[in-house]
Design an enzyme around this catalytic site. Sequence first.
Site, PDB file in Angstrom:
ATOM      1  CE1 TYR A   1       2.105  -1.624  14.191  1.00 43.85           C
ATOM      2  CE2 TYR A   1       3.175  -3.146  12.695  1.00 43.85           C
ATOM      3  CZ  TYR A   1       2.756  -1.872  13.006  1.00 43.85           C
ATOM      4  OH  TYR A   1       2.989  -0.830  12.127  1.00 43.85           O
TER       5      TYR A   1
ATOM      6  CB  ILE B   1      12.691  -9.477   4.586  1.00 43.79           C
ATOM      7  CG1 ILE B   1      11.424  -9.673   5.415  1.00 43.79           C
ATOM      8  CG2 ILE B   1      12.541  -8.320   3.614  1.00 43.79           C
ATOM      9  CD1 ILE B   1      11.061  -8.443   6.265  1.00 43.79           C
TER      10      ILE B   1
ATOM     11  CE1 TYR C   1      -2.265   2.831   3.281  1.00 38.87           C
ATOM     12  CE2 TYR C   1      -3.109   3.060   1.050  1.00 38.87           C
ATOM     13  CZ  TYR C   1      -3.022   3.519   2.367  1.00 38.87           C
ATOM     14  OH  TYR C   1      -3.694   4.679   2.741  1.00 38.87           O
TER      15      TYR C   1
HETATM   16  C1  WQD Z   1      -8.435   3.424  14.151  1.00 38.54           C
HETATM   17  C2  WQD Z   1      -9.561   3.731  15.146  1.00 38.54           C
HETATM   18  C3  WQD Z   1     -10.336   1.772  16.301  1.00 38.54           C
HETATM   19  C4  WQD Z   1     -12.045  -0.056  12.660  1.00 38.54           C
HETATM   20  C5  WQD Z   1      -3.174   0.410  13.722  1.00 38.54           C
HETATM   21  C6  WQD Z   1      -1.728   0.194  14.080  1.00 38.54           C
HETATM   22  C7  WQD Z   1      -0.900   1.275  13.451  1.00 38.54           C
HETATM   23  C8  WQD Z   1      -1.144   1.283  11.986  1.00 38.54           C
HETATM   24  C9  WQD Z   1      -2.622   1.543  11.723  1.00 38.54           C
HETATM   25  C10 WQD Z   1       0.312  -0.068  10.665  1.00 38.54           C
HETATM   26  C11 WQD Z   1      -9.406   2.973  16.472  1.00 38.54           C
HETATM   27  C12 WQD Z   1     -11.434   2.366  15.431  1.00 38.54           C
HETATM   28  C13 WQD Z   1     -11.391   0.753  13.577  1.00 38.54           C
HETATM   29  C14 WQD Z   1     -13.462  -0.172  12.717  1.00 38.54           C
HETATM   30  C15 WQD Z   1     -13.491   1.318  14.596  1.00 38.54           C
HETATM   31  N1  WQD Z   1      -0.769   0.039  11.418  1.00 38.54           N
HETATM   32  N2  WQD Z   1     -12.103   1.437  14.524  1.00 38.54           N
HETATM   33  N3  WQD Z   1     -14.122   0.528  13.690  1.00 38.54           N
HETATM   34  O1  WQD Z   1      -5.594   0.572  15.489  1.00 38.54           O
HETATM   35  O2  WQD Z   1      -5.258   3.100  15.388  1.00 38.54           O
HETATM   36  O3  WQD Z   1      -3.608   1.616  14.280  1.00 38.54           O
HETATM   37  O4  WQD Z   1      -3.336   0.463  12.330  1.00 38.54           O
HETATM   38  O5  WQD Z   1       1.126   0.775  10.412  1.00 38.54           O
HETATM   39  O6  WQD Z   1       0.448   1.035  13.726  1.00 38.54           O
HETATM   40  O7  WQD Z   1      -1.577   0.292  15.487  1.00 38.54           O
HETATM   41  O8  WQD Z   1      -5.885   1.840  13.315  1.00 38.54           O
HETATM   42  O9  WQD Z   1      -7.642   1.999  11.622  1.00 38.54           O
HETATM   43  O10 WQD Z   1      -7.466  -0.117  13.044  1.00 38.54           O
HETATM   44  O11 WQD Z   1      -8.302   2.005  14.066  1.00 38.54           O
HETATM   45  O12 WQD Z   1     -14.136   1.926  15.486  1.00 38.54           O
HETATM   46  O13 WQD Z   1     -14.127  -0.874  11.902  1.00 38.54           O
HETATM   47  O14 WQD Z   1     -10.779   3.308  14.600  1.00 38.54           O
HETATM   48  O15 WQD Z   1     -10.867   1.336  17.547  1.00 38.54           O
HETATM   49  O16 WQD Z   1      -9.897   3.815  17.499  1.00 38.54           O
HETATM   50  P1  WQD Z   1      -5.141   1.770  14.734  1.00 38.54           P
HETATM   51  P2  WQD Z   1      -7.338   1.370  12.940  1.00 38.54           P
END
Ligand code: WQD
Length: 320
Positions: free
Chosen positions: A145, A56, A15
């Site tokens: 992670y 990798i 991505y």
């Molecule tokens: C964002 C917010 C969820 C889905 C993770 C990794 C980070 C990066 C991005 C790789 C949170 C809420 C989510 C849904 C929801 N990964 N949510 N409904 O968890 O902040 O970050 O992914 O680089 O390193 O930690 O991202 O997009 O999963 O969630 O309410 O269907 O949206 O609880 O508050 P996150 P996310």
Amino acid sequence: MTTTKQILVIGGAGYIGSACVARLSAEGHRVTVFDNLSSGKRDAVSEDAAFIEGDIRDAQALDTAFAQSVPNVVIHLAAGKSVEEGEHNPEKYFSINVVGTINVLEAVAKHDVPHLIFSSTAAVYQPHATGVYSEEDAMEPLSVYGTTKLIAEMLINECVRTQKLTTATIFRYFNVAGDAGLRFKEEKAANLFPLIAQAVREGRGATVFGDDYETTDGTGVRDYIHINDIVEAHVHSINEPLHGTFNLGMNQGHSVLEVIKAFAAALGYDVPYVVQPRRAGDAGTAIADVEKMHTASAWRATHTLADMVTSTLETYGAKN
Ligand code: WQD
């Protein structure tokens, strides 16, 4: 005119990787992609770039790719990136994110590559009350992670300290969203933006994981940054090598409900949602203090939440 460089992008079919490759190829750099296509897409790789399929975890394959591409710069993006998957399969994440990075560092040292750019994450931080993180904040990840990314950062810094690596740019991405124009649809999307777009396309409600956080509306707050701004940060560090660790975000937070409202505004109709319990390991608020990056470079994030929403809807076929 920037100096033409030979750039090896590990994970360059993914991505973020494919968007970086397209931009760097367009700038005239000689780009080689190394990717195992486990989640990357071969057809997302710019035709101007060379492609080597490999993993990798295979040190020999990596060594061959370095010998063939003779890079001045290596951008290492290949990793498992799902918090949830890491919790269920920690050994897979140790293998890819830690052993894989060790293999990259061994190849960097052996082939005398002067500059490494590494994609790290806000997940390395220990959650704290304000939810606004600077690079000096305590690091105590909540997830496998995040832990694997922190270990990788430490190993990179040890290579710098022992002079095995001259310049290391460590970017801690906050929440990357939107599309860079390649219409990169993640098959097993696990992040908020694609999950909302998929729900809209399939005519069902979005899911809100928890509405009892200490935030304005009780839902999780994150610092969303457009993928194009992430790519530009890498271009900045290719043109003027940045040495150190830098948060990449907007220094702005949006709650889940605010994001859902932004989708509704782009669509012109309400997006229904269902509140579910909190997701394990989720923090309430995570916002990037980006002062350090702004001081070190002319880079500024310029894309808006609406840009992220619209390009996500177009990519996932929820808005033509
Ligand atoms: C964002 C917010 C969820 C889905 C993770 C990794 C980070 C990066 C991005 C790789 C949170 C809420 C989510 C849904 C929801 N990964 N949510 N409904 O968890 O902040 O970050 O992914 O680089 O390193 O930690 O991202 O997009 O999963 O969630 O309410 O269907 O949206 O609880 O508050 P996150 P996310």
